[in-house]
Write an enzyme that holds these catalytic residues in place. Structure first.
Site, PDB file in Angstrom:
ATOM      1  N   CYS A  83      40.662 -14.276  14.775  1.00 58.07           N
ATOM      2  CA  CYS A  83      40.955 -15.345  13.827  1.00 58.07           C
ATOM      3  C   CYS A  83      39.850 -16.398  13.786  1.00 58.07           C
ATOM      4  CB  CYS A  83      42.284 -16.001  14.175  1.00 58.07           C
ATOM      5  SG  CYS A  83      42.794 -17.260  12.990  1.00 58.07           S
TER       6      CYS A  83
ATOM      7  N   ASP B 288      50.431 -10.693  -1.335  1.00 58.62           N
ATOM      8  CA  ASP B 288      51.367 -11.753  -1.691  1.00 58.62           C
ATOM      9  C   ASP B 288      50.918 -13.054  -1.027  1.00 58.62           C
ATOM     10  OD1 ASP B 288      52.057 -11.502   0.983  1.00 58.62           O
ATOM     11  OD2 ASP B 288      54.220 -11.379   0.614  1.00 58.62           O
TER      12      ASP B 288
ATOM     13  N   GLU C 250      61.537  -6.034  -5.244  1.00 54.40           N
ATOM     14  CA  GLU C 250      60.366  -6.873  -5.492  1.00 54.40           C
ATOM     15  C   GLU C 250      60.659  -7.940  -6.544  1.00 54.40           C
ATOM     16  OE1 GLU C 250      57.973  -7.070  -3.631  1.00 54.40           O
ATOM     17  OE2 GLU C 250      57.921  -5.171  -2.546  1.00 54.40           O
TER      18      GLU C 250
ATOM     19  N   TYR D  51      50.905  -7.853  -8.013  1.00 53.96           N
ATOM     20  CA  TYR D  51      51.558  -7.620  -6.724  1.00 53.96           C
ATOM     21  C   TYR D  51      52.659  -6.559  -6.836  1.00 53.96           C
ATOM     22  CZ  TYR D  51      54.784  -7.945  -2.923  1.00 53.96           C
ATOM     23  OH  TYR D  51      55.626  -7.597  -1.905  1.00 53.96           O
TER      24      TYR D  51
END
Length: 288
Positions: free
Chosen positions: A206, A136, A35, A118
């Site tokens: 969407c 993210d 990360e 995060y």
């Protein structure tokens, strides 16, 4: 189960890339290192560096025992080298505060150097299997398009965690998959510039697609040009120090032909201010 969770899970199981940190038993330390490296750096560049790093320092204690200069040198050309220094400091903190074990608790992770919302939640979810929202840039873009009907997300904030939590299933394992799937979808399908809406598992959900793909203000931060920048000068100074390490380099021998002497001096000063370099007796060297 929330509306987008089921199609995300089904899509991810068939389409997820085989990445080292997604393999069973990769471990919390490997997840944490990955990360740190993945911040603003493409996956393809990270993988060889990650493997070399974990081979050299397979535990936090192993890295903590090394000099900071070794971490900065091993970071090589990954960019944003302060991350190497922060990772080294975090390893020392893990060794000293947590008996060498990467903590599971989000607040304990947030207390480590260089770790934000995060990364803390990514370790808790992907290494330990806990239920938290992991958000993210890719996740934020997916949520902006699917939920808000906007082409690009607004500025990041704490509200992102609340919004992602609303999309997570109650089941802990499925929640982890949804977190990973949203990031993966944003990385390879719902991309910033060329979204592949024809193969998107969330096309039917969407709001952006339903509205006819309206444009919206792009408030993403633009990366300044690298060529000729202070960032380039900093990188050049660090390269000289890495190649010489552990020996010091006389200040007069650090980029003596750099076209802008004042820029070189600014780069040296900023590296010292960031803890990435030290100066003594007319010489410059990596942190010891």
């Amino acid at each position: 189960m929330p509306g987008i969770a089921a199609p995300l899970i089904a899509w991810y199981r068939d389409n997820a890339r085989d990445l080292p940190w997604r393999r069973p038993d990769f471990g919390a330390w490997g997840t944490l290192v990955s990360e740190f490296m993945l911040q603003q750096t493409p996956v393809t560049r990270v993988i060889p560096h990650l493997e070399a790093w974990l081979q050299r320092w397979p535990t936090p204690a192993a890295l903590a025992a090394a000099a900071p200069a070794e971490a900065v040198t091993q970071w090589a050309n990954l960019g944003y080298p302060r991350r190497a220094l922060w990772l080294h400091r975090a390893a020392v903190e893990i060794r000293d505060r947590h008996d060498g074990i990467v903590p599971r608790d989000v607040d304990a992770l947030l207390a480590l150097t260089g770790i934000g919302d995060y990364t803390a939640r990514a370790v808790a979810v992907f290494a330990y299997g806990d239920r938290h929202p992991v958000v993210d840039t890719n996740t934020r873009r997916v949520l902006a398009r699917v939920v808000d009907g906007a082409a690009q997300p607004g500025p990041p904030g704490k509200s992102d965690l609340v919004r992602m939590t609303a999309e997570l299933p109650d089941d802990i394992g499925e929640a982890a998959i949804v977190n990973a799937a949203a990031m993966e979808l944003g990385a390879i399908v719902c991309t910033a510039r060329s979204p592949r809406c024809g193969v998107c598992p969330l096309a039917a959900h969407c709001a952006w697609r339903a509205a006819g793909y309206p444009a919206s203000e792009d408030r993403r931060r633009r990366q300044a040009k690298y060529e000729g920048s202070d960032r380039q000068a900093r990188g050049a100074v660090l390269r000289v120090l890495r190649e010489a390490s552990p020996a010091p380099v006389r200040l007069d021998d650090v980029l003596p032909t750099w076209p802008d002497a004042s820029q070189r001096d600014r780069a040296i000063d900023s590296l010292i201010a960031d803890g990435l370099a030290e100066a003594a007796d007319g010489a410059l060297f990596l942190p010891r």
